[in-house]
Design a protein around this motif. Structure first.
Motif, PDB file in Angstrom:
ATOM      1  N   ALA A   1       0.830  -1.209   0.000  1.00  0.00           N
ATOM      2  CA  ALA A   1       0.000   0.000   0.000  1.00  0.00           C
ATOM      3  C   ALA A   1       0.864   1.258   0.000  1.00  0.00           C
ATOM      4  N   ALA A   2       1.874   1.284   0.857  1.00  0.00           N
ATOM      5  CA  ALA A   2       2.740   2.462   0.922  1.00  0.00           C
ATOM      6  C   ALA A   2       3.528   2.645  -0.365  1.00  0.00           C
ATOM      7  N   LEU A   3       3.989   1.555  -0.963  1.00  0.00           N
ATOM      8  CA  LEU A   3       4.759   1.657  -2.202  1.00  0.00           C
ATOM      9  C   LEU A   3       3.894   2.181  -3.339  1.00  0.00           C
ATOM     10  N   ASP A   4       2.673   1.668  -3.479  1.00  0.00           N
ATOM     11  CA  ASP A   4       1.776   2.158  -4.522  1.00  0.00           C
ATOM     12  C   ASP A   4       1.469   3.641  -4.341  1.00  0.00           C
ATOM     13  N   GLU A   5       1.249   4.048  -3.094  1.00  0.00           N
ATOM     14  CA  GLU A   5       0.945   5.454  -2.823  1.00  0.00           C
ATOM     15  C   GLU A   5       2.137   6.349  -3.153  1.00  0.00           C
ATOM     16  N   THR A   6       3.339   5.911  -2.792  1.00  0.00           N
ATOM     17  CA  THR A   6       4.535   6.707  -3.053  1.00  0.00           C
ATOM     18  C   THR A   6       4.818   6.806  -4.550  1.00  0.00           C
ATOM     19  N   LEU A   7       4.699   5.693  -5.263  1.00  0.00           N
ATOM     20  CA  LEU A   7       4.930   5.703  -6.713  1.00  0.00           C
ATOM     21  C   LEU A   7       3.908   6.588  -7.424  1.00  0.00           C
ATOM     22  N   GLY A   8       2.638   6.410  -7.081  1.00  0.00           N
ATOM     23  CA  GLY A   8       1.601   7.217  -7.715  1.00  0.00           C
ATOM     24  C   GLY A   8       1.786   8.694  -7.438  1.00  0.00           C
ATOM     25  N   GLY A   9       2.125   9.033  -6.186  1.00  0.00           N
ATOM     26  CA  GLY A   9       2.337  10.436  -5.841  1.00  0.00           C
ATOM     27  C   GLY A   9       3.511  11.036  -6.587  1.00  0.00           C
ATOM     28  N   ALA A  10       4.583  10.279  -6.754  1.00  0.00           N
ATOM     29  CA  ALA A  10       5.760  10.776  -7.473  1.00  0.00           C
ATOM     30  C   ALA A  10       5.432  11.068  -8.931  1.00  0.00           C
ATOM     31  N   ILE A  11       4.691  10.175  -9.572  1.00  0.00           N
ATOM     32  CA  ILE A  11       4.345  10.366 -10.984  1.00  0.00           C
ATOM     33  C   ILE A  11       3.405  11.551 -11.159  1.00  0.00           C
ATOM     34  N   GLU A  12       2.427  11.662 -10.257  1.00  0.00           N
ATOM     35  CA  GLU A  12       1.470  12.767 -10.361  1.00  0.00           C
ATOM     36  C   GLU A  12       2.152  14.114 -10.123  1.00  0.00           C
ATOM     37  N   GLU A  13       3.059  14.163  -9.149  1.00  0.00           N
ATOM     38  CA  GLU A  13       3.679  15.439  -8.780  1.00  0.00           C
ATOM     39  C   GLU A  13       4.740  15.891  -9.771  1.00  0.00           C
ATOM     40  N   HIS A  14       5.558  14.951 -10.244  1.00  0.00           N
ATOM     41  CA  HIS A  14       6.720  15.340 -11.045  1.00  0.00           C
ATOM     42  C   HIS A  14       6.595  15.018 -12.519  1.00  0.00           C
ATOM     43  N   GLY A  15       5.576  14.256 -12.914  1.00  0.00           N
ATOM     44  CA  GLY A  15       5.470  13.822 -14.298  1.00  0.00           C
ATOM     45  C   GLY A  15       6.200  12.519 -14.495  1.00  0.00           C
ATOM     46  N   LEU A  16       5.774  11.769 -15.498  1.00  0.00           N
ATOM     47  CA  LEU A  16       6.280  10.418 -15.683  1.00  0.00           C
ATOM     48  C   LEU A  16       7.776  10.375 -15.970  1.00  0.00           C
ATOM     49  N   VAL A  17       8.236  11.193 -16.898  1.00  0.00           N
ATOM     50  CA  VAL A  17       9.640  11.131 -17.317  1.00  0.00           C
ATOM     51  C   VAL A  17      10.565  11.509 -16.167  1.00  0.00           C
ATOM     52  N   GLU A  18      10.255  12.594 -15.472  1.00  0.00           N
ATOM     53  CA  GLU A  18      11.132  13.037 -14.387  1.00  0.00           C
ATOM     54  C   GLU A  18      11.050  12.103 -13.187  1.00  0.00           C
ATOM     55  N   ALA A  19       9.854  11.589 -12.898  1.00  0.00           N
ATOM     56  CA  ALA A  19       9.722  10.652 -11.781  1.00  0.00           C
ATOM     57  C   ALA A  19      10.542   9.396 -12.039  1.00  0.00           C
ATOM     58  N   TRP A  20      10.524   8.907 -13.268  1.00  0.00           N
ATOM     59  CA  TRP A  20      11.307   7.712 -13.607  1.00  0.00           C
ATOM     60  C   TRP A  20      12.804   7.994 -13.500  1.00  0.00           C
ATOM     61  N   THR A  21      13.241   9.101 -14.096  1.00  0.00           N
ATOM     62  CA  THR A  21      14.663   9.391 -14.182  1.00  0.00           C
ATOM     63  C   THR A  21      15.267   9.744 -12.830  1.00  0.00           C
ATOM     64  N   GLU A  22      14.556  10.554 -12.036  1.00  0.00           N
ATOM     65  CA  GLU A  22      15.130  11.090 -10.806  1.00  0.00           C
ATOM     66  C   GLU A  22      14.772  10.293  -9.548  1.00  0.00           C
ATOM     67  N   LEU A  23      13.684   9.513  -9.597  1.00  0.00           N
ATOM     68  CA  LEU A  23      13.221   8.845  -8.385  1.00  0.00           C
ATOM     69  C   LEU A  23      13.166   7.327  -8.507  1.00  0.00           C
ATOM     70  N   ILE A  24      12.436   6.845  -9.515  1.00  0.00           N
ATOM     71  CA  ILE A  24      12.182   5.405  -9.601  1.00  0.00           C
ATOM     72  C   ILE A  24      13.431   4.642 -10.016  1.00  0.00           C
ATOM     73  N   MET A  25      14.085   5.091 -11.076  1.00  0.00           N
ATOM     74  CA  MET A  25      15.260   4.367 -11.563  1.00  0.00           C
ATOM     75  C   MET A  25      16.396   4.330 -10.534  1.00  0.00           C
ATOM     76  N   PRO A  26      16.719   5.441  -9.825  1.00  0.00           N
ATOM     77  CA  PRO A  26      17.756   5.338  -8.788  1.00  0.00           C
ATOM     78  C   PRO A  26      17.416   4.331  -7.696  1.00  0.00           C
ATOM     79  N   THR A  27      16.124   4.231  -7.343  1.00  0.00           N
ATOM     80  CA  THR A  27      15.729   3.263  -6.321  1.00  0.00           C
ATOM     81  C   THR A  27      15.878   1.843  -6.845  1.00  0.00           C
ATOM     82  N   LEU A  28      15.464   1.604  -8.085  1.00  0.00           N
ATOM     83  CA  LEU A  28      15.630   0.282  -8.689  1.00  0.00           C
ATOM     84  C   LEU A  28      17.107  -0.105  -8.766  1.00  0.00           C
ATOM     85  N   GLN A  29      17.954   0.836  -9.125  1.00  0.00           N
ATOM     86  CA  GLN A  29      19.391   0.549  -9.227  1.00  0.00           C
ATOM     87  C   GLN A  29      19.975   0.230  -7.866  1.00  0.00           C
TER      88      GLN A  29
END
Length: 337
Positions: A145-173
């Motif tokens: 639940a927390a992960l879905d909320e955090t991911l959704g909030g990041a995409i909504e706030e920053h946009g898909l491209v920036e959320a992926w590049t600056e937030l999601i991809m560094p966490t995956l790495q």
């Protein structure tokens, strides 16, 4: 039938509610309600004093309604990126609002916050934003639940491209590095995080209306390549911009890819290769040479070589975008032609 009702929130849910009112829930029952591991709840009790108000027979934890509310608060605060110790302090202070205080809110994407950060169990994240820490903590404790909320909030706030590049991809790495250096102890965390990122991308991407026409793009992994997540985010980003995409996913056989290109006549074909062993220069050249259309007006697709597997194997005349934003711009320019 009775067992099925328990699993689906019927009779079993009623029993759980009765236990919450009468004597409290066990740690396992609380963990199932919150979607976190029982070991996480016990750790919060031991380290931060977030334990139950009473214990059966003086030893066994029995969680009541107020206890559960504090744990829900703890999940929400750590999911927002607060360090566990700070989140616990706020969770124990019933007079505070649920949301983190303004000075504790996630930092804006620019400029970068200085220094290095760590997020739970020694997961080194490097120079990253506050939201990355929230994602990492939620993934490490398998908190869906927390992960879905955090991911959704990041995409909504920053946009898909920036959320992926600056937030999601560094966490995956960071999770990938942890797995590689820990004797494969964190495989479940990597799979868990990847699955929820994939779900967030699908939820975010708008639906393409039936009958939509226009120059299409084919996205596919090279034969033998199973890493689809980067293509999923590119699919979502192009769809977000109203560009038709046909996504074929992992390990597409050569003959199937060629058949799809001939049938659809795409303006661009993106071939993803995570490693040099799956990047095939002859395949890229072959696809780029496929022609269709009437004589005198024959067309060919532009093949984009995507992913780190193509590094050092750049094919002359075939673009090799360095990242998501560059790939999106390349496809947009080909469609505009």
């Amino acid at each position: 039938m009775g067992a099925d009702r328990d699993r689906n929130g019927g009779r079993g849910s009623d029993k759980s509610d009765d236990a919450l009112r009468d004597g409290g829930l066990t740690t396992g029952e609380v963990a199932r309600r919150l979607g976190v591991a029982p070991t996480t709840i016990r750790s919060w009790d031991r380290r931060y004093g977030l334990g139950p108000s009473t214990r059966a027979d003086g030893r066994h934890r029995r969680w009541t309604g107020p206890d559960l509310a504090r744990l829900r608060r703890m999940c929400a605060l750590t999911g927002a990126g607060l360090p566990p110790a700070e989140a616990a302090r706020l969770a124990l202070d019933d007079s505070r609002p649920l949301a983190p205080s303004p000075q504790s809110k996630p930092q804006p994407l620019s400029p970068r916050a200085p220094g290095r950060s760590r997020a739970g169990s020694g997961l080194r994240l490097g120079d990253v934003r506050q939201e990355c820490k929230g994602m990492a903590r939620a993934a490490l404790r398998l908190d869906a639940a927390a992960l879905d909320e955090t991911l959704g909030g990041a995409i909504e706030e920053h946009g898909l491209v920036e959320a992926w590049t600056e937030l999601i991809m560094p966490t995956l790495q960071a999770v990938g590095r942890k797995w590689e250096t820990s004797g494969e102890r964190y495989v479940e965390v990597e799979h868990f995080l990847s699955w929820h990122v994939s779900g967030a991308l699908r939820r975010h991407a708008p639906k393409i209306a039936p009958g939509t026409r226009g120059a299409t793009t084919i996205l596919a992994c090279a034969p033998g390549e199973n890493h689809t997540l980067p293509l999923e985010v590119l699919t979502a980003a192009l769809t977000e911009r109203g560009l038709p995409v046909r996504m074929f996913g992992a390990a597409v056989p050569v003959e199937s890819l060629v058949a799809a290109v001939r049938r659809t006549g795409p303006v661009a074909v993106g071939l993803w290769a995570q490693s040099r062993t799956t990047a095939s220069v002859p395949l890229a050249q072959h696809v780029s040479a496929i022609e269709w259309g009437v004589r005198g007006a024959r067309r060919k697709p532009v093949v984009l070589t995507l992913g780190p597997g193509w590094a050092g194997q750049t094919v002359r005349g075939l673009p090799h975008p360095s990242g998501l934003a560059e790939a999106v711009r390349a496809v947009e320019s080909f469609v505009a032609r």
